[in-house]
Design a protein around this motif. Structure first.
Motif, short mmCIF file in Angstrom:
data_model
loop_
_atom_site.label_atom_id
_atom_site.label_comp_id
_atom_site.label_asym_id
_atom_site.label_seq_id
_atom_site.Cartn_x
_atom_site.Cartn_y
_atom_site.Cartn_z
N LEU A 191 0.83 -1.20 0.00
CA LEU A 191 0.00 0.00 0.00
C LEU A 191 0.87 1.26 0.00
O LEU A 191 0.53 2.25 -0.66
CB LEU A 191 -0.94 -0.01 1.21
CG LEU A 191 -2.04 -1.07 1.20
CD1 LEU A 191 -2.82 -1.04 2.51
CD2 LEU A 191 -2.97 -0.85 0.02
N LEU A 192 1.97 1.21 0.73
CA LEU A 192 2.89 2.35 0.74
C LEU A 192 3.47 2.58 -0.65
O LEU A 192 3.58 3.72 -1.11
CB LEU A 192 4.01 2.10 1.74
CG LEU A 192 5.00 3.25 1.97
CD1 LEU A 192 4.31 4.41 2.66
CD2 LEU A 192 6.19 2.78 2.79
N PHE A 193 3.82 1.50 -1.34
CA PHE A 193 4.32 1.62 -2.71
C PHE A 193 3.26 2.22 -3.63
O PHE A 193 3.55 3.10 -4.45
CB PHE A 193 4.73 0.23 -3.22
CG PHE A 193 5.16 0.20 -4.65
CD1 PHE A 193 6.40 0.70 -5.03
CD2 PHE A 193 4.32 -0.31 -5.63
CE1 PHE A 193 6.80 0.68 -6.36
CE2 PHE A 193 4.72 -0.34 -6.96
CZ PHE A 193 5.96 0.16 -7.33
N CYS A 194 2.01 1.76 -3.48
CA CYS A 194 0.91 2.30 -4.29
C CYS A 194 0.68 3.78 -4.00
O CYS A 194 0.41 4.57 -4.91
CB CYS A 194 -0.37 1.51 -4.04
SG CYS A 194 -0.31 -0.20 -4.62
N ILE A 195 0.77 4.16 -2.73
CA ILE A 195 0.60 5.58 -2.37
C ILE A 195 1.69 6.41 -3.03
O ILE A 195 1.44 7.51 -3.54
CB ILE A 195 0.63 5.74 -0.83
CG1 ILE A 195 -0.63 5.14 -0.21
CG2 ILE A 195 0.76 7.21 -0.44
CD1 ILE A 195 -0.59 5.08 1.30
#
Length: 219
Positions: A191-195
């Motif tokens: 999710l951090l990568f997607c953000i």
């Protein structure tokens, strides 16, 4: 009161203390509990300072250095995405190796600011939202006083949530077990990568919009 109702959901939706707690847990794996608690406290303190600086003087600082908001988003998105990618593909190193990242005697505030506070907790997305909120403060001394009280309440509340979530990360990890912790850590990293990709894309989209507008005006 209107500022609090506007700022709290806007900032919390980006900061997400609960999701950040698992990133914090993965980054501090193998460290003593006392040291992890100190790091959680420093992250909350750094986050409070960063949020308030962004709210009050962020727009002036960017203007002074000639940095636009789209460029800030592009640069910050790259940092967030690369950090998330590294956590997503981190190998299972021995806990002692991770603990050596913060050797005894080294001030915990060093790691607490980068990368735990910036960009993992209050990154460029949070900064851009805070700067936008700060530019809408009412004029005059009375308006500035109301804004200061509302902004202080908002930032204290958010940073208290960050501290409580990060401090409790180890207990939550024990409650859900090793397998559940690994799953949530990987999910949080993804999710951090997607953000990071989303923040990067928002900046690129704005930059292309500016270029197209300039080309239209020149033509």
């Amino acid at each position: 009161m209107e500022f609090v109702l506007l700022a709290l959901p806007a900032l919390l939706s980006i900061i997400n203390p609960l999701g950040g707690a698992f990133i914090f847990l993965g980054a501090t794996e193998g460290m003593p509990r006392a040291l992890r608690n100190r790091l959680a406290r420093w992250v909350a303190i750094h986050g409070f300072v960063l949020l308030n600086v962004s709210l009050y003087v962020g727009a002036y600082v960017l203007e002074f250095f000639g940095i636009s908001m789209p460029v800030l988003r592009v640069a910050g998105g790259i940092i967030i995405a690369t950090t998330g990618w590294g956590l997503l593909h981190a190998d299972d190193r021995p806990q002692a190796d991770r603990a050596r990242q913060l050797a005894p005697g080294r001030p915990p505030s060093q790691m607490a600011f980068y990368p735990l506070t910036m960009p993992l907790t209050t990154g460029p997305g949070t900064i851009s939202v805070a700067i936008s909120l700060g530019t809408n403060r009412p004029p005059g001394a009375e308006g500035l006083l109301r804004f200061a009280l509302a902004a202080t309440f908002t930032t204290v509340f958010i940073c208290a949530l960050i501290y409580l979530a990060y401090r409790s990360a180890e207990r939550v990890g024990r409650a859900i077990g090793p397998t559940g912790t690994i799953i949530l850590l990987r999910l949080s990293a993804f999710l951090l990568f997607c953000i990071g990709i989303q923040v990067f894309w928002n900046g690129v989209h704005e930059l292309f919009g500016i270029l197209l507008e300039e080309a239209r005006q020149a033509g």
